[in-house]
Design an enzyme around this catalytic site. Structure first.
Site, PDB file in Angstrom:
ATOM      1  N   LYS A   1       5.160  26.662 -57.604  1.00 15.64           N
ATOM      2  CA  LYS A   1       3.727  26.339 -57.606  1.00 15.64           C
ATOM      3  C   LYS A   1       3.560  24.822 -57.613  1.00 15.64           C
ATOM      4  O   LYS A   1       4.272  24.118 -58.341  1.00 15.64           O
ATOM      5  CB  LYS A   1       3.069  26.960 -58.841  1.00 15.64           C
ATOM      6  CG  LYS A   1       1.560  26.764 -58.934  1.00 15.64           C
ATOM      7  CD  LYS A   1       1.018  27.446 -60.193  1.00 15.64           C
ATOM      8  CE  LYS A   1      -0.477  27.306 -60.326  1.00 15.64           C
ATOM      9  NZ  LYS A   1      -1.005  27.971 -61.537  1.00 15.64           N
TER      10      LYS A   1
ATOM     11  N   SER B   1      -4.547  31.487 -60.870  1.00 16.14           N
ATOM     12  CA  SER B   1      -4.519  30.355 -59.966  1.00 16.14           C
ATOM     13  C   SER B   1      -3.211  30.229 -59.169  1.00 16.14           C
ATOM     14  O   SER B   1      -3.130  29.442 -58.232  1.00 16.14           O
ATOM     15  CB  SER B   1      -4.711  29.065 -60.773  1.00 16.14           C
ATOM     16  OG  SER B   1      -3.644  28.875 -61.695  1.00 16.14           O
TER      17      SER B   1
ATOM     18  N   SER C   1      -3.003  33.334 -65.011  1.00 18.33           N
ATOM     19  CA  SER C   1      -2.737  32.817 -63.661  1.00 18.33           C
ATOM     20  C   SER C   1      -1.414  33.247 -63.049  1.00 18.33           C
ATOM     21  O   SER C   1      -1.169  32.994 -61.876  1.00 18.33           O
ATOM     22  CB  SER C   1      -2.819  31.289 -63.658  1.00 18.33           C
ATOM     23  OG  SER C   1      -4.151  30.868 -63.777  1.00 18.33           O
TER      24      SER C   1
END
EC number: 6.3.5.7
Length: 485
Positions: free
Chosen positions: A78, A153, A177
């Site tokens: 990420k 997210s 997330s």
């Protein structure tokens, strides 16, 4: 089975037996990215040359007898974790040109384990969001239905694993997330206990809530990934010096006699769709058939989680994001005065959701409102922690849905922040209490959309929830299904 479809466990066997090389595996993954990335938009950066160099290095290590579980395995990261020499944007214009001079501790550990890092994945800007629609650069689509969100997210990481564009990935979980996109994309998403994995080099959103964790195709793979990054780090003041067990061995132990609690408050909340409830009910029956004892538990302060979270998280974000002012690094809008430069830089550098949360957080911390908002939220957070403590005196894990609904349509909730915030209603409490949680694929809706089962464990009890998840996967095949791209 194509190489990019392999699990980490399967790929490791083939690498150790010399049936394939890491270069073969990495090239297959890069080819897969080239083929389906235009549809999914999971990556912000793909590091082809660096990945092939790392694969070549891994092959040399394997030839010399290296047996580390991640040696030669292609992974995605990420874009919120610092990677030396590789763009780390947090999906924000304000960090659009930021190339860190150092690696996050987790990245260092992965490199030391011989992992091949193929790229950085898309996300909601500064990890603020539940749909990956808040990225400044692109909108990631759900591989199961390209008209829907992958969750957020960490939607880019979840989508990349689901679409076989990596064998595993890492994300961060501040309020769900990792677990929520894991559920929406039918992959395993693990949020470890707060302090289990070093946050050094993780760009901060809410420092008392953030935690790095893995995405994987199976629970067994998630255990391998956690093993590589877990452990104490003196560079992180919130890292906890607790012994790291052998997760891959622990998950093989029998689940018979384990006690799992059903929080009645979760199942009484509005908004839970029949498909989600039916899938979770069926998953509970599957575990019961394996000798797991299911009982009722109570988390009475759960109803306050959303309100508490959306005071504490924005307050911490307001403080953490004050550093992005155009002075030291990141984007700068040149103006005649310093104040004008601050204003122009932050106004154009931050997206609307980040600005919204900074404003909420600044308000909650302001003189005259601190006690009424932040102080009160902190007190209720303590009550939520006490609820978990009492529940875990009775049971080994807590079982629930991950999200009240399957993945929603792209654009469906972008103009309705409250509905978007409520999509994390079942995941927020684990972050507020600092406990661990995992999302495991447990079914599909009538429209063919993935549904996830959430298992939460007490502090540093990841092996218990991973064991339950692993045995659930041995009895089901939801995790073996892949989207048609």
């Amino acid at each position: 089975m194509a190489l990019h479809e392999l699990t980490i466990g399967q790929a490791r066997e083939k690498l150790l037996s010399k049936e394939i090389s890491s270069q073969d595996l990495t090239k297959a993954v890069l080819d897969r990215i080239e083929a389906v990335e235009p549809q999914v938009d999971a990556y912000l950066t793909v590091s082809k040359e660096e990945a092939m160099e790392a694969a070549q290095k891994a092959d040399k290590a394997l030839a010399q007898g290296e047996t580390a579980p991640l040696c030669g395995i292609p992974l995605a990261i990420k874009d919120v974790m610092c990677t030396k020499g590789v763009l780390t944007t947090c999906a924000s214009k304000i960090l659009g040109n930021f190339v860190p001079p150092y690696d996050a501790t987790s990245i260092t550990k992965l490199k030391e384990a011989g992992a091949v890092l193929v790229g950085k994945t898309n996300m909601d800007e500064f990890a603020m969001g539940s749909s990956t629609e808040n990225s400044a650069f692109k909108t990631t689509k759900n591989p199961w239905d390209l008209t829907r969100t992958p969750g957020g997210s960490s939607g880019g990481s979840a989508a990349a694993v689901a679409a076989d564009m990596c064998l595993g990935a890492f994300g961060s979980d501040t309020g769900g997330s990792i677990r929520q996109p894991g559920s929406h994309c039918s992959v395993v998403g693990l949020k470890p206990t707060y302090g289990r994995v070093s946050r050094y080099g993780l760009v901060a959103f809410a420092s008392s809530l953030d935690q790095i964790g893995p995405f994987a195709k199976t629970v067994e793979d998630a255990a391998i990934l956690l093993q590589a990054v877990a452990g104490y780090d003196p560079s992180d003041s919130t890292s906890v010096n607790v012994e790291v067990p052998d997760y891959t061995t622990a998950i093989q132990e029998d689940v018979k006699g384990m006690r799992v609690g059903m929080p009645k408050e979760y199942f009484e909340m509005g908004g839970l769709t029949p498909d989600v409830k039916n899938s979770v009910d069926q998953a509970i029956k599957t575990l019961e058939s394996q000798g797991v004892e299911v009982m009722d538990v109570s988390l009475p302060h759960s109803k306050y989680c959303v309100a508490v979270y959306y005071v504490i998280a924005p307050a911490e974000a307001s403080s953490n994001l004050a550093r992005y002012d155009g002075v030291k690094y990141g984007m700068r809008e040149e103006r005649d005065s310093l104040i004008d430069m601050y204003h122009a830089t932050r106004s154009s550098g931050f997206g609307p959701e980040v600005q919204r949360r900074i404003i909420i957080g600044t308000y909650a911390l302001s003189a005259g409102y601190y006690d009424a908002y932040y102080g009160k939220a902190s007190q209720v957070r303590t009550l939520i922690m006490e609820d978990y403590k009492k529940a875990f005196e009775k049971c080994d894990a807590i079982i629930s849905p991950v999200a009240p609904t399957p993945a929603f349509k792209l654009g469906e909730n972008t103009d309705d922040p409250l509905t978007m915030y409520l999509s994390d209603i079942f995941t927020l409490s684990a972050n507020l209490a600092g406990v661990c949680g995992v999302s495991v694929p447990c079914g599909f809706s009538s429209e063919g959309l993935p549904i996830g089962l959430q298992l939460q464990g007490s502090h540093f009890q990841e092996e218990k929830i991973l064991r339950l998840g692993h045995h659930f996967q041995k009895a089901t095949d939801f995790h073996t299904k892949r989207p048609n791209l």
